[in-house]
Design an enzyme around this catalytic site. Structure first.
Site, mmCIF file in Angstrom:
data_model
loop_
_atom_site.group_PDB
_atom_site.id
_atom_site.type_symbol
_atom_site.label_atom_id
_atom_site.label_comp_id
_atom_site.label_asym_id
_atom_site.label_seq_id
_atom_site.Cartn_x
_atom_site.Cartn_y
_atom_site.Cartn_z
ATOM 1 N N GLU A 342 -1.304 0.775 2.378
ATOM 2 C CA GLU A 342 -1.211 0.812 0.478
ATOM 3 C C GLU A 342 -1.777 0.317 -0.474
ATOM 4 O O GLU A 342 -1.150 -1.325 -1.075
ATOM 5 C CB GLU A 342 0.504 -0.196 0.714
ATOM 6 C CG GLU A 342 1.458 0.183 1.269
ATOM 7 C CD GLU A 342 2.681 -0.813 1.971
ATOM 8 O OE1 GLU A 342 3.646 -0.401 1.747
ATOM 9 O OE2 GLU A 342 1.976 -2.047 2.436
HETATM 10 C C1 TNX Z 1 4.899 -1.495 5.037
HETATM 11 S S1 TNX Z 1 3.348 -0.299 7.492
HETATM 12 C C2 TNX Z 1 3.812 -2.085 5.248
HETATM 13 C C3 TNX Z 1 4.105 -3.284 5.114
HETATM 14 C C4 TNX Z 1 5.552 -4.049 5.536
HETATM 15 C C5 TNX Z 1 5.661 -2.792 5.647
HETATM 16 C C6 TNX Z 1 7.487 -3.157 5.717
HETATM 17 C C7 TNX Z 1 2.800 -0.308 6.705
HETATM 18 C C8 TNX Z 1 1.124 0.036 7.068
HETATM 19 N N1 TNX Z 1 2.762 -1.012 5.581
HETATM 20 O O1 TNX Z 1 2.573 -4.686 4.915
HETATM 21 O O2 TNX Z 1 5.249 -5.117 6.283
HETATM 22 O O3 TNX Z 1 6.688 -1.671 4.721
HETATM 23 O O4 TNX Z 1 8.576 -3.228 6.528
#
Ligand code: TNX
Length: 542
Positions: A342
């Protein structure tokens, strides 16, 4: 003959002679009820179970011996003795050579048998006189010990002889792991969890043969591990977390304590420093790292994707070099996780440049890199591992590059997803994941373009935006993590929801003894000692 082999033979034959002397002297024939090892509620389900329908009478005269030649067997024997004490209050000696007679032994035996496919494989032979666990390594013996712990009954039988005896069903178990990587992840960044909490989680995970614990040590909301060369990370960003809590961090000594505790449970700790996104806490402590052009504030919300390191600054790579060096020096396991998810405000070309450079840093410090599936957009080499959570195309690209894939699909394996719309805690952006849905998927076939050889294993992440206490952690993790343990260990043809459901229902004595605040889903007919559990259950159902 080598001294160690000789010692082993002398010890084993001494034990066996002692057994027969004991039996001659007493000439007591015990009448055991008919048992059936195949019906024991073992999780994960072993590869093969053959029942011989009698019993080994575990009692205060039982002793534990171990191979002495190889590293770790004695310690696994001590672990077994301790576990038996917790369950039965019996105190069994380990490798006591001063015994005159021995009625029954438990022997942890190092062997190179070709039937043992991996270092984690074991064979468990239970007869009336002895329980023998064969394994190539202490790690295999440890896995076998978990199975043995599960089949020692909760209650003694007091009618067989004049003292208490716990009747272990006889037979043979042959067991090999399905995947070498069977993991759980804990996000200690969004909310901090103490060393004691992490140790309790390790105890519970090890009982179900999970062998990797990935710690998400940094995120926008906090930095959780002491870095001696950059002290403000924890001095400033160790104090925040989601909401208004006080945060926290592990000193390097505390982290080493967790690593050592995990190692005693044959569990590898995988540290994650999430970057170049999810870095508000690091950049707030050291603004020179910041690449999103804004003035930083501490962040205690739950949005994602707004932060980034400045991927074009040498200082950023000097910083990462120090962080990876210090953490790698206290992490004996082979992996270092760089996050990489992300990074919505990092330009794609900068992201690729960054991941490529960080891979070299991780390798320079002797570690193999893991990253969330996005890292497969970079030019990483085949030793780097992708953790699939969201985009199948990234996992497929990883396999094309020759990389191994860890499967953590959010829709199926995220422990922070709510069970259903009524259950407390958790999010539901990916899915609601009831206990049956968590179990009923096939990692081996989840992404049809991947072959089993491409898959290193599975991991169940627990993000902590919505949980602050151990009881809340347990509510989301249990019982789903027990199902993930089976998906990781047990081969596909031995997995079956209807059969698993019954075995899961019978985990209650263990979970309650461990004071685990599991979610008492109505999908399971929870049992205590084979009897339907009477409501109300503790937890959140009332
Ligand atoms: C996505 S999964 C994220 C996390 C959040 C999560 C909450 C991922 C690699 N990144 O930063 O905590 O969703 O479900």
């Amino acid at each position: 003959m080598k001294k160690v082999v000789l010692l082993k033979i002398v010890l084993l034959s001494a034990a066996l002679i002692a057994i027969s002397c004991g039996e001659n002297k007493k000439k007591i024939i015990l009448n055991f009820p008919v048992t059936n090892l195949e019906l024991e509620h073992i999780i994960p389900k072993p590869s093969k179970i053959i029942a011989t329908n009698s019993a080994f009478g575990l009692d205060h005269t039982t002793v534990i011996y171990t191979s002495q030649a190889s590293n770790g067997f004695k310690e696994v024997g001590d672990f077994l003795s301790e576990s038996i004490k917790e369950k039965t209050a019996l105190e069994l000696s380990v490798n006591d050579t001063n015994l005159e007679t021995v009625d029954r032994i438990i022997y942890l035996n190092q062997t190179e048998s070709a039937e043992l496919e991996t270092t984690e494989s074991y064979q468990l032979y239970i007869s009336k006189d002895s329980i023998i666990i064969n394994a190539k390594s202490a790690e295999g013996a440890f896995r076998g010990v978990q199975t043995l712990r599960q089949i020692i009954p909760n209650k003694s039988n007091d009618t067989i002889t004049t003292h208490k005896m716990w009747l272990v069903p006889t037979g043979k178990i042959i067991d090999n792991p399905n995947f070498e990587y069977r993991g759980a992840m804990l996000d200690v960044a969004r909310h901090f969890f103490s060393v004691a909490d992490v140790k309790k989680y390790i105890d519970l995970l090890a009982y179900y043969k999970i062998n990797k614990l990935h710690l998400h040590l940094s995120d926008d909301q906090g930095w959780r591990i002491e870095i001696k060369s950059w002290p403000l990370l924890t001095a400033v960003s160790g104090k925040t977390e989601v909401g208004s809590g006080e945060g926290g961090f592990y000193t390097q000594e505390e982290y080493k304590d967790i690593v050592a505790y995990a190692a005693k449970h044959y569990m590898t700790i995988i540290p994650e420093i999430d970057m170049p996104g999810h870095t508000n806490a690091a950049s707030f402590a050291y603004p020179i790292l910041n690449g999103n052009g804004k003035t930083l504030k501490p962040y205690t919300g739950t949005r994602v994707g707004f932060s980034t390191f400045d991927t074009n600054k040498d200082t950023v790579y000097a910083f990462i070099d120090d962080v990876v060096r210090e953490i790698s020096a206290i992490t004996p396991g082979p992996y270092f996780h760089i996050g990489g998810d992300e990074s919505h405000v990092t330009k794609k070309k900068d992201y690729i440049y960054f991941v490529d450079k960080v891979e070299k840093i991780v390798q320079k410090h002797g570690k193999q890199m893991i990253g969330w599936d996005e890292i497969m957009q970079a030019n990483v080499d085949s030793s780097t591992i992708a953790q699939h959570w969201s985009t199948a195309a990234n996992a497929i690209e990883g396999a094309r590059k020759g990389s191994k894939i860890i499967l953590s699909p959010a829709k199926k394996a995220y422990l922070d997803m709510q069970y259903d719309s009524l259950s407390k805690h958790g999010l539901h952006w990916a899915a609601y994941i009831p206990v049956d849905s968590a179990y009923n998927w096939i990692p081996e076939k989840f992404i049809k373009e991947l072959q089993k050889e491409n898959i290193l294993g599975i991991e169940a992440p627990l993000w902590s935006e919505t949980i602050t206490t151990m009881a809340e952690l347990e509510y989301l993790a249990f019982p789903r993590i027990i199902g993930y343990a089976e998906l990781g260990w047990t081969i596909e043809e031995n997995r079956n929801w209807e059969d698993f459901k019954v075995r899961l229902a019978n985990q209650t004595p263990y979970l309650e003894k461990m004071n685990v605040n599991y979610y008492p889903t109505t999908l399971i007919d929870w049992k205590v000692n084979g009897v339907e559990k009477t409501m109300p259950l503790k937890g959140y159902r009332q």
